[in-house]
Design an enzyme around this catalytic site. Structure first.
Site, PDB file in Angstrom:
ATOM      1  N   SER A 119      -2.244 -12.284 -38.876  1.00  0.00           N
ATOM      2  CA  SER A 119      -1.799 -11.722 -37.604  1.00  0.00           C
ATOM      3  C   SER A 119      -0.848 -12.662 -36.882  1.00  0.00           C
ATOM      4  O   SER A 119      -0.066 -12.233 -36.047  1.00  0.00           O
ATOM      5  CB  SER A 119      -2.989 -11.504 -36.671  1.00  0.00           C
ATOM      6  OG  SER A 119      -3.864 -10.573 -37.207  1.00  0.00           O
ATOM      7  N   HIS A 140       0.681  -6.274 -42.614  1.00  0.00           N
ATOM      8  CA  HIS A 140      -0.236  -6.420 -41.477  1.00  0.00           C
ATOM      9  C   HIS A 140      -0.886  -5.076 -41.157  1.00  0.00           C
ATOM     10  O   HIS A 140      -0.279  -4.205 -40.536  1.00  0.00           O
ATOM     11  CB  HIS A 140       0.542  -6.968 -40.262  1.00  0.00           C
ATOM     12  CG  HIS A 140      -0.328  -7.296 -39.095  1.00  0.00           C
ATOM     13  ND1 HIS A 140      -0.030  -6.904 -37.812  1.00  0.00           N
ATOM     14  CD2 HIS A 140      -1.503  -7.970 -39.021  1.00  0.00           C
ATOM     15  CE1 HIS A 140      -0.983  -7.337 -36.993  1.00  0.00           C
ATOM     16  NE2 HIS A 140      -1.877  -7.979 -37.695  1.00  0.00           N
ATOM     17  N   ASN A 190       1.794  -6.603 -31.683  1.00  0.00           N
ATOM     18  CA  ASN A 190       1.090  -7.581 -30.839  1.00  0.00           C
ATOM     19  C   ASN A 190       2.034  -8.283 -29.875  1.00  0.00           C
ATOM     20  O   ASN A 190       1.630  -8.682 -28.782  1.00  0.00           O
ATOM     21  CB  ASN A 190       0.352  -8.604 -31.706  1.00  0.00           C
ATOM     22  CG  ASN A 190      -0.921  -8.011 -32.286  1.00  0.00           C
ATOM     23  OD1 ASN A 190      -1.430  -7.021 -31.779  1.00  0.00           O
ATOM     24  ND2 ASN A 190      -1.420  -8.603 -33.354  1.00  0.00           N
TER      25      ASN A 190
HETATM   26  P1  NAD Z   1     -13.264 -12.060 -41.204  1.00  0.00           P
HETATM   27  O1  NAD Z   1     -13.762 -13.349 -40.644  1.00  0.00           O
HETATM   28  O2  NAD Z   1     -13.973 -10.802 -40.871  1.00  0.00           O
HETATM   29  O3  NAD Z   1     -13.224 -12.161 -42.815  1.00  0.00           O
HETATM   30  C1  NAD Z   1     -12.656 -13.249 -43.477  1.00  0.00           C
HETATM   31  C2  NAD Z   1     -13.232 -13.311 -44.877  1.00  0.00           C
HETATM   32  O4  NAD Z   1     -12.502 -14.314 -45.611  1.00  0.00           O
HETATM   33  C3  NAD Z   1     -14.720 -13.713 -44.906  1.00  0.00           C
HETATM   34  O5  NAD Z   1     -15.457 -12.781 -45.665  1.00  0.00           O
HETATM   35  C4  NAD Z   1     -14.695 -15.087 -45.570  1.00  0.00           C
HETATM   36  O6  NAD Z   1     -15.850 -15.369 -46.345  1.00  0.00           O
HETATM   37  C5  NAD Z   1     -13.450 -14.945 -46.461  1.00  0.00           C
HETATM   38  N1  NAD Z   1     -12.944 -16.232 -46.962  1.00  0.00           N
HETATM   39  C6  NAD Z   1     -12.929 -17.430 -46.326  1.00  0.00           C
HETATM   40  N2  NAD Z   1     -12.428 -18.363 -47.153  1.00  0.00           N
HETATM   41  C7  NAD Z   1     -12.129 -17.745 -48.328  1.00  0.00           C
HETATM   42  C8  NAD Z   1     -11.606 -18.182 -49.565  1.00  0.00           C
HETATM   43  N3  NAD Z   1     -11.296 -19.470 -49.792  1.00  0.00           N
HETATM   44  N4  NAD Z   1     -11.418 -17.261 -50.552  1.00  0.00           N
HETATM   45  C9  NAD Z   1     -11.753 -15.961 -50.351  1.00  0.00           C
HETATM   46  N5  NAD Z   1     -12.256 -15.501 -49.209  1.00  0.00           N
HETATM   47  C10 NAD Z   1     -12.448 -16.379 -48.205  1.00  0.00           C
HETATM   48  O7  NAD Z   1     -11.723 -12.008 -40.789  1.00  0.00           O
HETATM   49  P2  NAD Z   1     -10.812 -10.681 -40.576  1.00  0.00           P
HETATM   50  O8  NAD Z   1     -10.931 -10.245 -39.158  1.00  0.00           O
HETATM   51  O9  NAD Z   1     -11.070  -9.738 -41.688  1.00  0.00           O
HETATM   52  O10 NAD Z   1      -9.352 -11.309 -40.713  1.00  0.00           O
HETATM   53  C11 NAD Z   1      -8.782 -11.541 -41.976  1.00  0.00           C
HETATM   54  C12 NAD Z   1      -7.264 -11.646 -41.816  1.00  0.00           C
HETATM   55  O11 NAD Z   1      -6.782 -10.412 -41.276  1.00  0.00           O
HETATM   56  C13 NAD Z   1      -6.781 -12.748 -40.873  1.00  0.00           C
HETATM   57  O12 NAD Z   1      -5.606 -13.297 -41.377  1.00  0.00           O
HETATM   58  C14 NAD Z   1      -6.526 -12.003 -39.570  1.00  0.00           C
HETATM   59  O13 NAD Z   1      -5.541 -12.631 -38.773  1.00  0.00           O
HETATM   60  C15 NAD Z   1      -6.015 -10.678 -40.110  1.00  0.00           C
HETATM   61  N6  NAD Z   1      -6.140  -9.532 -39.193  1.00  0.00           N
HETATM   62  C16 NAD Z   1      -7.302  -9.320 -38.494  1.00  0.00           C
HETATM   63  C17 NAD Z   1      -7.401  -8.204 -37.662  1.00  0.00           C
HETATM   64  C18 NAD Z   1      -8.675  -7.917 -36.905  1.00  0.00           C
HETATM   65  O14 NAD Z   1      -8.653  -7.091 -35.970  1.00  0.00           O
HETATM   66  N7  NAD Z   1      -9.797  -8.518 -37.256  1.00  0.00           N
HETATM   67  C19 NAD Z   1      -6.330  -7.304 -37.571  1.00  0.00           C
HETATM   68  C20 NAD Z   1      -5.169  -7.520 -38.330  1.00  0.00           C
HETATM   69  C21 NAD Z   1      -5.092  -8.644 -39.142  1.00  0.00           C
END
Ligand code: NAD
Length: 283
Positions: A119, A140, A190
């Site tokens: 993000s 994204h 955003n």
């Molecule tokens: P989250 O914390 O829910 O999930 C992250 C996952 O990554 C976890 O399951 C964790 O175990 C895993 N992880 C950590 N290290 C790892 C590794 N070395 N190898 C494989 N997996 C690993 O986070 P999220 O909210 O799903 O966000 C993930 C991405 O999506 C981020 O880059 C975030 O900026 C982006 N994003 C999030 C949103 C939102 O609303 N949550 C929206 C758009 C984009």
């Protein structure tokens, strides 16, 4: 090349949603995370979401079963060897993402395209860390992925036209509407949304209107489905503060300074829904 095999890195909030829409669209999906517990949790969420769609009759049980059958899980990056597209959706942290991207680049074939769902991080900077930066792009998705129709496709400076075209094609096959954006903090949505929420916090801080009236004003006056302060509580005030700080640093423009009230709320631990209290109360 007909794209058939997608790997998704991270089975969290975004990763399991991305895996779900990919599997429902007929792709073979490999979902990778660091532990079996994280994978089990991601798969359980995904199955629950599919079942909800079945009960709403937007999906048949057979389609849901078929989608689950398209997904395999692993904690081993060697399983990326036959992936044609890898979508990285792991924790938002630059150091961690650079480490993960190296692991991905070390394991994929030399035709594989790598996308990141980041993000806030620079697609150009992430692309610079892999061996084929021309085959790197930002994809994204929005939360919750199965419900939200948009995907922003972000080109880094190095992204090739072929990689961009493939990202647009996959987005379409996933049933999403894609918009193309350049690589600047916040991309498009955003960049516009978060300063608008910050302005709503400034209006509250100045005592111009109550939180309820600000939200009612934007709902009824601008047809927003949810007021900006209620949305702030939903996103999490700590997340919003981090985004404003990234904008201030990335653009070097004081118009992106965070509202002092936002800082104070975060310092107090009033982070929104997840804390039971933000601009509104959730007890
Ligand atoms: P989250 O914390 O829910 O999930 C992250 C996952 O990554 C976890 O399951 C964790 O175990 C895993 N992880 C950590 N290290 C790892 C590794 N070395 N190898 C494989 N997996 C690993 O986070 P999220 O909210 O799903 O966000 C993930 C991405 O999506 C981020 O880059 C975030 O900026 C982006 N994003 C999030 C949103 C939102 O609303 N949550 C929206 C758009 C984009």
């Amino acid at each position: 090349m007909q794209l058939q095999r997608i790997a998704v890195i991270g089975a969290g909030t975004m990763g399991n949603g991305i895996a779900q829409v990919c599997a429902l669209s007929g792709y073979q999906v490999t979902l990778v995370d660091i532990s079996d517990a994280a994978l089990d949790k991601g798969l359980a969420t995904l199955s629950k979401n599919l079942q909800r769609q079945v009960s709403k009759e937007t999906l048949t049980q057979a389609q849901a079963d078929q989608a689950v059958g398209h997904i395999t899980t692993s904690t081993d990056y060697a399983r990326l060897a036959d992936a044609q597209l890898v979508i990285e959706a792991a924790t938002e942290n630059l150091g961690l993402k650079l480490k993960i991207l190296k692991q991905i680049a070390d394991n994929v074939s030399d035709t594989c395209v790598i996308a990141s769902n980041t993000s806030s991080l620079s697609i150009t900077q992430l692309a610079a860390s892999v061996s084929a930066p021309d085959r790197f792009i930002g994809l994204h998705f929005f939360n919750p992925v199965p419900m939200m129709a948009l995907v922003e496709v972000i080109r880094g400076l190095q992204t090739s036209d072929a990689t961009h075209a493939l990202a647009l094609e996959v987005s379409g096959r996933l049933g999403k509407t894609a918009i193309s954006a350049g690589n600047r903090p916040g991309f498009v949505v955003n960049r516009i949304l978060v300063p608008m929420i910050n302005e709503a916090i400034l209006v509250l801080q100045e005592g111009l209107a109550s939180a309820e009236d600000i939200d009612t004003g934007m709902r009824l006056g601008c047809n927003q489905p949810i007021g900006p302060l209620a949305l702030a509580d939903l996103i999490g005030l700590d997340t919003l503060l981090a985004i404003m700080e990234a904008f201030l640093e990335g653009f070097g423009d004081s118009k992106y300074r965070a509202a002092p009230l936002l800082r104070e709320m975060v310092a107090a631990g009033y982070l929104g829904r997840k804390a039971g209290r933000g601009f509104h109360s959730y007890t």
